[in-house]
Design an enzyme around this catalytic site. Structure first.
Site, mmCIF file in Angstrom:
data_model
loop_
_atom_site.group_PDB
_atom_site.id
_atom_site.type_symbol
_atom_site.label_atom_id
_atom_site.label_comp_id
_atom_site.label_asym_id
_atom_site.label_seq_id
_atom_site.Cartn_x
_atom_site.Cartn_y
_atom_site.Cartn_z
ATOM 1 C CE LYS A 24 36.371 53.016 24.131
ATOM 2 N NZ LYS A 24 37.501 53.915 24.481
ATOM 3 C CB THR A 76 35.740 53.881 35.402
ATOM 4 O OG1 THR A 76 34.979 55.090 35.556
ATOM 5 C CG2 THR A 76 35.018 52.733 36.058
ATOM 6 N N GLY A 109 40.355 56.718 32.973
ATOM 7 C CA GLY A 109 41.409 56.192 32.091
ATOM 8 C C GLY A 109 41.181 54.794 31.559
ATOM 9 C CB THR A 110 38.288 52.388 31.480
ATOM 10 O OG1 THR A 110 37.380 53.429 31.185
ATOM 11 C CG2 THR A 110 38.128 51.961 32.903
ATOM 12 N N GLY A 111 39.464 53.881 28.952
ATOM 13 C CA GLY A 111 39.564 53.893 27.484
ATOM 14 C C GLY A 111 41.013 53.929 27.028
ATOM 15 C CB CYS A 112 43.950 55.943 28.206
ATOM 16 S SG CYS A 112 43.184 57.566 28.179
HETATM 17 N N1 LIG Z 1 32.543 49.342 35.451
HETATM 18 C C1 LIG Z 1 33.125 48.604 34.490
HETATM 19 N N2 LIG Z 1 33.236 47.269 34.628
HETATM 20 C C2 LIG Z 1 33.828 46.505 33.707
HETATM 21 N N3 LIG Z 1 34.353 47.002 32.557
HETATM 22 C C3 LIG Z 1 34.261 48.345 32.345
HETATM 23 C C4 LIG Z 1 33.656 49.220 33.296
HETATM 24 N N4 LIG Z 1 33.736 50.506 32.819
HETATM 25 C C5 LIG Z 1 34.366 50.420 31.641
HETATM 26 N N5 LIG Z 1 34.667 49.117 31.326
HETATM 27 C C6 LIG Z 1 35.372 48.623 30.146
HETATM 28 O O1 LIG Z 1 36.524 49.453 29.983
HETATM 29 C C7 LIG Z 1 36.805 49.652 28.612
HETATM 30 C C8 LIG Z 1 36.773 51.140 28.308
HETATM 31 O O2 LIG Z 1 35.432 51.507 28.091
HETATM 32 P P1 LIG Z 1 34.769 52.923 28.287
HETATM 33 O O3 LIG Z 1 33.498 52.879 27.509
HETATM 34 O O4 LIG Z 1 34.691 53.233 29.733
HETATM 35 O O5 LIG Z 1 35.860 53.835 27.602
HETATM 36 P P2 LIG Z 1 36.060 55.395 27.679
HETATM 37 O O6 LIG Z 1 34.766 56.069 27.990
HETATM 38 O O7 LIG Z 1 36.747 55.765 26.428
HETATM 39 O O8 LIG Z 1 37.033 55.549 28.897
HETATM 40 P P3 LIG Z 1 37.523 56.900 29.619
HETATM 41 O O9 LIG Z 1 36.767 56.913 30.902
HETATM 42 O O10 LIG Z 1 38.975 56.658 29.796
HETATM 43 O O11 LIG Z 1 37.219 58.048 28.709
HETATM 44 C C9 LIG Z 1 35.741 48.827 27.852
HETATM 45 O O12 LIG Z 1 36.237 47.535 27.577
HETATM 46 C C10 LIG Z 1 34.592 48.779 28.846
HETATM 47 O O13 LIG Z 1 33.717 47.703 28.584
HETATM 48 C C1 LIG Z 2 45.206 63.239 28.613
HETATM 49 C C2 LIG Z 2 43.905 62.514 28.605
HETATM 50 N N1 LIG Z 2 43.634 61.662 27.591
HETATM 51 C C3 LIG Z 2 42.466 60.985 27.581
HETATM 52 C C4 LIG Z 2 41.536 61.159 28.588
HETATM 53 C C5 LIG Z 2 40.218 60.396 28.528
HETATM 54 O O1 LIG Z 2 39.947 59.693 29.622
HETATM 55 C C6 LIG Z 2 41.856 62.057 29.628
HETATM 56 N N2 LIG Z 2 41.012 62.285 30.659
HETATM 57 N N3 LIG Z 2 43.053 62.719 29.617
#
Ligand SMILES: Nc1ncnc2c1ncn2[C@@H]1O[C@H](COP(=O)(O)OP(=O)(O)OP(=O)(O)O)[C@@H](O)[C@H]1O
Ligand SMILES: Cc1ncc(CO)c(N)n1
Length: 266
Positions: free
Chosen positions: A178, A209, A211-214
């Site tokens: 990602k 942003t 929780g975007t990954g979850c």
């Molecule tokens: N500012 C943004 N604009 C558009 N898409 C985004 C943005 N930030 C993250 N994404 C998208 O959101 C999804 C999650 O990506 P990201 O790399 O942020 O995950 P993560 O770091 O695991 O998330 P978390 O912040 O929950 O740990 C991907 O599809 C990424 O391209």
């Molecule tokens: C519980 C939990 N899972 C995943 C993440 C990653 O964003 C977080 N901040 N908290």
């Protein structure tokens, strides 16, 4: 109605973890279930405490779900300790679980380490091989591949290294690197047994942003449960996350949550 299970940590402030997963499931119209590996005390400004599930209790929760309601897909998120990873791997093998989306959560958006080094090793050896797709972000992909990622080419190289490291006889997961941590764009790269794809998206100018990954991995699990291929599921999940970011909430004093209630046209 399709049934989807999340195995993850709780975020009491509702933006990430189990809470983000269940909201995403609801927005996708599937029946959501949850096995909680860990309680966290966190909000949009940081993670202030972690209390892991005691030994055996993650397995008991998984038994309770699978003995009664078989999930069509399973999403796995935060798993901090090796014994919890072992329990999940054993249980998912026992029930021959399918359609597993594993988000290798290592560090929170706010920078707190959410997994021990030992748990990371067990995750790679025992849990990743059971998955259909894994979804590392850039720092996680660097840790899993051992290379530094600066550009698109590095993302492609890292995905291939991770794929080859985990896939024995091509039986392991596809790898989605990602790009949410890139500077100018938000492009994700998928490496599968049958080919590779870029999923391109404009970067939404939104500091919220958390929780975007979850959310992305949960949306992928919902789409796989509905019968879409991995590639189609990622494409639909990408559209959902971009929409949910654009739908712009402004909650909390730090990096706030996105708007999970954004609904993708069928
Ligand atoms: N500012 C943004 N604009 C558009 N898409 C985004 C943005 N930030 C993250 N994404 C998208 O959101 C999804 C999650 O990506 P990201 O790399 O942020 O995950 P993560 O770091 O695991 O998330 P978390 O912040 O929950 O740990 C991907 O599809 C990424 O391209
Ligand atoms: C519980 C939990 N899972 C995943 C993440 C990653 O964003 C977080 N901040 N908290």
């Amino acid at each position: 109605m399709k049934k989807v299970l999340t195995i993850a940590g709780s975020d009491c402030s509702g933006g990430a973890g189990i809470q983000a997963d269940l909201k995403t499931f609801a927005a996708h119209g599937v029946y959501g279930m949850s096995v909680i590996t860990s309680l966290t005390a966190q909000n949009t400004t940081g993670v202030y405490g972690i209390m892991n599930c005691k030994k055996g209790f993650t397995a008991s929760q998984i038994d309770a779900v699978f003995e009664d309601i078989r999930p069509d897909a399973v999403k796995i998120g935060m798993v901090s300790e090796p014994y919890i990873v072992e329990e999940i791997a054993e249980e998912l093998r026992k029930y021959k679980a399918v359609n597993i989306v594993l988000d290798p959560v290592m560090v929170s958006t706010s920078g707190k380490k959410l997994i021990t080094k030992e748990a990371e090793e067990v995750l790679i050896k025992k849990l990743m091989p059971l998955a259909t797709v894994i979804t590392p972000n850039i720092p996680e992909a660097e840790s899993l591949s051992g290379i530094t990622i600066n550009d698109r080419y590095d993302m492609e190289k890292a995905a291939e290294i991770i794929y080859k490291k985990i896939n024995i006889n091509d039986e392991g997961p596809a790898v989605l690197v990602k790009g949410g941590h890139s500077i100018n764009c938000a492009n994700d790269y998928l490496y599968t047994e049958i080919g590779t794809s870029w999923f391109e998206a404009e970067r939404v100018d939104n500091p919220n942003t958390h929780g975007t990954g979850c959310t992305l991995s949960s949306a992928i699990a919902c789409n796989i449960a509905e019968g879409y291929s991995v590639k189609e599921s990622v494409a639909r999940a990408k559209e959902y996350i971009t929409g949910a970011l654009k739908a712009g909430l402004n909650i909390g004093k730090g990096s706030g949550p996105l708007n999970h209630m954004y609904v993708l046209d069928k």
